[in-house]
Write a protein that holds these residues in place. Sequence first.
Motif, short mmCIF file in Angstrom:
data_model
loop_
_atom_site.label_atom_id
_atom_site.label_comp_id
_atom_site.label_asym_id
_atom_site.label_seq_id
_atom_site.Cartn_x
_atom_site.Cartn_y
_atom_site.Cartn_z
N ASN A 193 30.22 20.82 36.16
CA ASN A 193 29.24 19.89 36.71
C ASN A 193 29.57 18.45 36.36
OD1 ASN A 193 27.60 21.71 37.93
ND2 ASN A 193 26.15 21.88 36.23
N GLY A 194 29.42 17.58 37.33
CA GLY A 194 29.56 16.16 37.07
C GLY A 194 30.96 15.61 37.29
N VAL A 195 31.94 16.48 37.51
CA VAL A 195 33.31 15.99 37.67
C VAL A 195 33.54 15.38 39.06
CG1 VAL A 195 34.38 17.53 35.99
CG2 VAL A 195 34.14 18.29 38.36
N GLY A 196 32.64 15.70 39.99
CA GLY A 196 32.80 15.16 41.34
C GLY A 196 33.12 16.25 42.36
N LYS A 197 32.69 17.46 42.05
CA LYS A 197 33.01 18.62 42.89
C LYS A 197 32.39 18.51 44.28
CE LYS A 197 31.80 21.99 40.49
NZ LYS A 197 30.49 22.31 41.04
N THR A 198 31.09 18.27 44.30
CA THR A 198 30.39 18.20 45.58
C THR A 198 30.89 17.02 46.41
OG1 THR A 198 28.48 19.22 44.53
CG2 THR A 198 28.10 18.17 46.66
N THR A 199 31.04 15.89 45.75
CA THR A 199 31.55 14.70 46.43
C THR A 199 32.94 14.97 47.02
OG1 THR A 199 30.42 13.40 44.73
CG2 THR A 199 31.99 12.23 46.11
N ARG A 240 22.45 23.94 40.52
CA ARG A 240 22.07 22.53 40.43
C ARG A 240 21.24 22.23 41.67
NH1 ARG A 240 24.35 17.41 41.45
NH2 ARG A 240 26.23 18.26 42.41
N GLN A 280 22.85 17.58 48.60
CA GLN A 280 23.92 16.58 48.59
C GLN A 280 25.05 17.01 49.53
OE1 GLN A 280 25.13 16.04 44.48
NE2 GLN A 280 26.99 14.96 45.13
N LYS A 315 37.96 10.14 39.83
CA LYS A 315 37.59 8.98 39.01
C LYS A 315 38.80 8.27 38.39
CE LYS A 315 33.33 11.48 38.14
NZ LYS A 315 32.20 11.76 37.26
N ASP A 368 39.93 5.74 39.47
CA ASP A 368 39.61 4.32 39.59
C ASP A 368 38.93 3.79 38.33
OD1 ASP A 368 37.65 6.25 40.66
OD2 ASP A 368 36.33 4.52 40.85
N GLY A 399 40.86 11.32 43.52
CA GLY A 399 39.63 10.60 43.83
C GLY A 399 39.74 9.19 43.29
N LEU A 400 39.51 8.22 44.19
CA LEU A 400 39.72 6.82 43.81
C LEU A 400 38.45 5.99 43.91
CD1 LEU A 400 43.09 6.47 45.73
CD2 LEU A 400 42.84 6.49 43.23
N GLY A 401 37.31 6.66 44.01
CA GLY A 401 36.05 5.92 44.10
C GLY A 401 34.96 6.80 44.65
N GLU A 402 33.75 6.24 44.76
CA GLU A 402 32.61 7.03 45.20
C GLU A 402 32.45 7.07 46.71
OE1 GLU A 402 29.15 7.26 42.46
OE2 GLU A 402 29.70 5.18 42.04
P1 GDP Z 1 29.58 17.69 40.73
O1 GDP Z 1 28.46 17.96 39.78
O2 GDP Z 1 30.88 18.08 40.14
O3 GDP Z 1 29.36 18.27 42.09
O4 GDP Z 1 29.68 16.10 40.85
P2 GDP Z 1 29.23 15.12 42.03
O5 GDP Z 1 30.03 15.37 43.24
O6 GDP Z 1 27.76 15.15 42.15
O7 GDP Z 1 29.72 13.71 41.43
C1 GDP Z 1 29.25 13.18 40.22
C2 GDP Z 1 29.36 11.65 40.25
O8 GDP Z 1 30.74 11.27 40.24
C3 GDP Z 1 28.76 11.04 41.50
O9 GDP Z 1 28.07 9.88 41.13
C4 GDP Z 1 29.99 10.69 42.35
O10 GDP Z 1 29.76 9.62 43.22
C5 GDP Z 1 30.99 10.34 41.28
N1 GDP Z 1 32.38 10.47 41.73
C6 GDP Z 1 32.98 11.53 42.34
N2 GDP Z 1 34.28 11.28 42.58
C7 GDP Z 1 34.53 10.03 42.14
C8 GDP Z 1 35.72 9.19 42.09
O11 GDP Z 1 36.82 9.54 42.51
N3 GDP Z 1 35.55 7.95 41.53
C9 GDP Z 1 34.36 7.52 41.02
N4 GDP Z 1 34.31 6.30 40.50
N5 GDP Z 1 33.25 8.27 41.05
C10 GDP Z 1 33.33 9.51 41.61
#
Ligand code: GDP
Length: 300
Positions: free
Chosen positions: A110-116, A141, A147, A253, A255, A278-281
Amino acid sequence: LVRLRSRLSRSQSTLGKGLLTLLSRDRLDEDTWEEIEETLLTADVGVGATQELVDNLRTRVKVLGTRTPDELRGLLREELIKLIGPELDRTVHSVKTDGGPAVVLVVGVNGVGKTTTTGKLARVLVADGRKVVLGAADTFRAAAADQLQTWGERVGAHTVRGPEGGDPASVAFDAVKQGIADGVDTVLVDTAGRLHTKTGLMDELGKVKRVVEKHGPVDEVLLVLDATTGQNGLVQARVFAEVVDITGIVLTKLDGTAKGGIVISVQRELGVPVKLIGLGEGADDLAPFEPGAFVDALLG
Ligand code: GDP
């Protein structure tokens, strides 16, 4: 490349610039080589890779004698690319050749950016003319399914979801079923990532994979890791690799960190290539990982 440069500026200013500055000193004595080593370790390049790089640089710098900035840059570029593995296959297997959708499982804590990442990847595929179904198998979650669905609506991909707290494997199964029925190219399944109970995760992720495989083999298992978590990320990676066969790594992340060397250590640790970064949100902030472009951005 301009964008990659600006996003990797934190790693560039410490790792890339740091190495170039140290290597251009008049005398490369033991202390300097130690500083070079420290620079690499601080950027999470990892012990083994650092040693290899330093050994190779020492040999080549000696042969070179006097060093122009261009020569140094070229040499460092070559050695870094060699370390990253230009020969590795970094294709995301997202389209099956024998009909039926390719199935991609997206796993990670969780939180690594999986869903994004799942959403961004869907966007890339749709922009490529592919039809995509999303599976919201992160049923633990609460916000994850919403999301993902928002991403789906934004990019034009149907999202299959189940009841909150429901069985992730059954959502994953339904998503693939839907994908087959709709004749899509790709089914992207976002999975749950609660790592606090390792056995629970093992059971659950293993089950998701087994259940999905009733439809046919899984084409890609992407492990998403947060580049800012350093060694912790490597520990997580190991746990996941015990549960499922990871076929590719997504490093998010990048970035926000000066520790871009994690690209190298994580590949060594898992023996699996980094395929996406991943280079940003933002929606466009997922890029294929290309060693040459990455190193060029690092070296500024
Ligand atoms: P999950 O719990 O793994 O599904 O995580 P989320 O997809 O909800 O992402 C958690 C947070 O990380 C969110 O605020 C995203 O916008 C942010 N995030 C995801 N990928 C990146 C990235 O490559 N760069 C940055 N700066 N933030 C990111």
